[in-house]
Design a protein around this motif. Structure first.
Motif, mmCIF file in Angstrom:
data_model
loop_
_atom_site.group_PDB
_atom_site.id
_atom_site.type_symbol
_atom_site.label_atom_id
_atom_site.label_comp_id
_atom_site.label_asym_id
_atom_site.label_seq_id
_atom_site.Cartn_x
_atom_site.Cartn_y
_atom_site.Cartn_z
ATOM 1 N N GLY A 171 -15.529 -6.287 -0.811
ATOM 2 C CA GLY A 171 -14.240 -6.244 -1.322
ATOM 3 C C GLY A 171 -12.923 -5.252 -1.225
ATOM 4 N N VAL A 172 -14.112 -4.197 -0.642
ATOM 5 C CA VAL A 172 -13.497 -2.876 -0.631
ATOM 6 C C VAL A 172 -12.989 -2.134 1.045
ATOM 7 C CG1 VAL A 172 -12.345 -0.440 -1.034
ATOM 8 C CG2 VAL A 172 -13.024 -2.735 -2.951
ATOM 9 N N TYR A 173 -12.159 -1.969 1.334
ATOM 10 C CA TYR A 173 -12.119 -1.962 3.181
ATOM 11 C C TYR A 173 -10.620 -1.320 3.355
ATOM 12 C CZ TYR A 173 -13.184 -7.074 2.414
ATOM 13 O OH TYR A 173 -14.110 -7.900 2.297
ATOM 14 N N ASP A 198 -8.624 -3.069 -1.983
ATOM 15 C CA ASP A 198 -8.960 -3.261 -2.800
ATOM 16 C C ASP A 198 -8.781 -4.769 -2.765
ATOM 17 O OD1 ASP A 198 -9.408 -5.009 -5.654
ATOM 18 O OD2 ASP A 198 -10.958 -3.153 -5.955
ATOM 19 N N ALA A 199 -9.476 -5.465 -2.142
ATOM 20 C CA ALA A 199 -7.958 -7.374 -1.791
ATOM 21 C C ALA A 199 -8.024 -7.573 -2.818
ATOM 22 C CB ALA A 199 -9.604 -7.332 -1.155
ATOM 23 N N GLN A 200 -8.480 -7.249 -3.995
ATOM 24 C CA GLN A 200 -8.495 -7.993 -5.443
ATOM 25 C C GLN A 200 -7.313 -7.481 -5.759
ATOM 26 O OE1 GLN A 200 -8.979 -10.912 -7.498
ATOM 27 N NE2 GLN A 200 -10.579 -11.391 -5.742
ATOM 28 N N GLN A 201 -7.026 -6.499 -6.086
ATOM 29 C CA GLN A 201 -5.678 -5.145 -5.966
ATOM 30 C C GLN A 201 -4.794 -5.741 -5.267
ATOM 31 O OE1 GLN A 201 -5.764 -1.201 -6.038
ATOM 32 N NE2 GLN A 201 -5.506 -0.909 -7.870
ATOM 33 N N TRP A 249 -1.553 3.982 -2.751
ATOM 34 C CA TRP A 249 -3.032 2.964 -2.111
ATOM 35 C C TRP A 249 -3.539 4.057 -0.910
ATOM 36 C CZ3 TRP A 249 -2.384 -2.484 -2.936
ATOM 37 C CH2 TRP A 249 -1.987 -3.104 -4.084
ATOM 38 N N GLN A 257 1.147 -1.230 -0.244
ATOM 39 C CA GLN A 257 0.054 -0.102 -0.185
ATOM 40 C C GLN A 257 0.641 1.184 -0.084
ATOM 41 O OE1 GLN A 257 -0.741 1.549 3.304
ATOM 42 N NE2 GLN A 257 -1.127 3.675 2.368
ATOM 43 N N ASP A 285 -8.671 -11.252 1.155
ATOM 44 C CA ASP A 285 -9.394 -10.182 1.974
ATOM 45 C C ASP A 285 -10.639 -10.882 2.693
ATOM 46 O OD1 ASP A 285 -12.701 -9.308 -0.107
ATOM 47 O OD2 ASP A 285 -12.804 -10.611 1.279
ATOM 48 N N ALA A 333 -9.550 2.801 1.435
ATOM 49 C CA ALA A 333 -9.917 1.541 0.361
ATOM 50 C C ALA A 333 -8.349 0.859 -0.205
ATOM 51 C CB ALA A 333 -10.538 2.969 -0.755
ATOM 52 N N ARG A 364 -16.089 -0.778 2.814
ATOM 53 C CA ARG A 364 -16.717 0.479 2.287
ATOM 54 C C ARG A 364 -17.434 0.138 0.425
ATOM 55 N NH1 ARG A 364 -15.832 1.845 6.090
ATOM 56 N NH2 ARG A 364 -14.299 3.557 7.267
#
Length: 323
Positions: free
Chosen positions: A236-238, A200-203, A194, A189, A223, A198, A233
Motif C-alpha cells: 500500500g506504499v508507493y 501511503d494509499a490509505q493515508q 509527504w 502530497q 490504491d 513513500a 515500497r
C-alpha cells in the motif's frame, strides 16, 4: 537354482482396461515444485490451446506428441503380479510460451455493464446491474485468461483496474479520471509535505475523503492509481515514477489527437505542461536528445518514434503514420 532370466511375472489387465490416462512431461524444476507442495493449473477456454501455469507463474503450451510404439502403464496387483491400466500412443510435452493476456483481460473487463469507473458522481446516474449481465470477477478472469495470478495482477495494475470492494467486480479506471485523481493525490502530497517516494494509499484516501466533495473517493481506486504510477515500497506504499506518468499522458494524447502531425518540440512542450510539476523525467526538457534512434527513458517505445528528417522531425506512431 533358477536363472534370473527365467523369472516370470504374472500379468493381467484391469477391469476397466484401457483406462483414461495421459502422460505429462515434467521438467526437473516443475517436479521439484510438485514435491514441495505446489500445484499446476491448466487455463483457457474450450476453443483455446490449453496452457499450463506452474508454481513459478511460468506458462507452457501443452503439445501432444504421438508415437507408433505402445506404452503400457501398470501397477503391482494384489497377487504380486502386474496389472495393466492402459495403453498409450501419445504424451503431453511442455513448450514454454509467453502468455499474451492483455487483450483477453481487456475483453473480460469489458463485460462490466457499468463501464469504466469515472467517479462517484457518474456512478449514481448509472442504472443498476441487471440479473443477466456478465461481470469481470476473479473467477471469470481465472477461467478465461491463460496466465498465473502474478501475471494477471501486473496486467490489471497496468491498465489500471480495481476490484470494487462492494461488488467484487473488476472495473477499469477511466484514463481522464485516473489522471485527475493522481493530480489530487499529488496536490495533497505537496500540501501535507509527504515524501513523494513513500506515498501511503490509505493515508492519501483518508485525506481526500476529508476534503469537500471527497466522500465518493474509493480507497481501492486510490490504491490502483498509485500502483499504476508508482513502484511499491511496502504493502500500500508507493514511490511515484515520473516516467510512468509521462508515458501514460503520452498515450492519452495519441488517443485523443491521433491524426495530428506532432513536431517533436511541440509534443514535448505539451507533455511537460501536462506533467505534475513535482515529477521529474530525465531528458524530457531537451528536444535535441530526441533522435530517430533514441527516445529518452523509452517514454514512447511501442507507441511512436521520431522521423529521421533533420529540419522538421515529427513523431510517428508505431504503424509509421504521423501522430
Amino acid at each position: 537354482m533358477a536363472d534370473a532370466g527365467d523369472a516370470r511375472v504374472p500379468l493381467s489387465a484391469s477391469s476397466g482396461f484401457p483406462e483414461d490416462y495421459r502422460l505429462l512431461e515434467l521438467t526437473p524444476a516443475i517436479l521439484a515444485q510438485l514435491q514441495g507442495g505446489a500445484t499446476l493449473t491448466v487455463r483457457g477456454r474450450a476453443e483455446d490451446t490449453a496452457v499450463l501455469v506452474d508454481g513459478d507463474e511460468r506458462t507452457y503450451q501443452l503439445h501432444t506428441a504421438h508415437t507408433s510404439n505402445s506404452l503400457y502403464l501398470a501397477e503391482r496387483g494384489a497377487a504380486g503380479g502386474l496389472e495393466l491400466r492402459t495403453e498409450l500412443h501419445q504424451t503431453l510435452e511442455l513448450q514454454p510460451v509467453h502468455a499474451q493476456i492483455r487483450a483477453r483481460v481487456v475483453e473480460v473487463l469489458g463485460w462490466e455493464p457499468r463501464g469504466a469507473f469515472r467517479g462517484a458522481e457518474f456512478e449514481a446516474a448509472l442504472p443498476p446491474d441487471g440479473p443477466p449481465a456478465r461481470h469481470a470477477t476473479d473467477q471469470a478472469l481465472a477461467r478465461h485468461v491463460q496466465a498465473g495470478g502474478a501475471q494477471l495482477r501486473r496486467v490489471l495494475a497496468d491498465i489500471p483496474a480495481f476490484r470494487h470492494a462492494a461488488t467484487g467486480h473488476w472495473r477499469v479506471v477511466e484514463p481522464a479520471y485516473c489522471l485527475e485523481l493522481l493530480r489530487l493525490i499529488l496536490a495533497t502530497q505537496v500540501e501535507r509535505d509527504w515524501a513523494l517516494d513513500a506515498l501511503d494509499a490509505q493515508q492519501a484516501w483518508a485525506a481526500l475523503r476529508s476534503e469537500a466533495g471527497g466522500e465518493g473517493v474509493l480507497a481501492e481506486v486510490v490504491d490502483a492509481v498509485l500502483a499504476r504510477f508508482g513502484e511499491p515500497r511496502a504493502p500500500g506504499v508507493y514511490a511515484v515514477a515520473g516516467e510512468r506518468v509521462a508515458r501514460f499522458i503520452a498515450a492519452q494524447v495519441f488517443a485523443v489527437e491521433g491524426d495530428r502531425a506532432w513536431p517533436v518540440a511541440d509534443f514535448l512542450a505539451a507533455l511537460r505542461a501536462a506533467l505534475p510539476p513535482q515529477l521529474a523525467v530525465a531528458g524530457l526538457a531537451d528536444p535535441a536528445q530526441w533522435g530517430s534512434a533514441h527516445i529518452p527513458q523509452s517514454l514512447l517505445r511501442g507507441m511512436a518514434h521520431t522521423s529521421a528528417l533533420v529540419d522538421s522531425r515529427l513523431l510517428l506512431t508505431a504503424a509509421g503514420v504521423p501522430a
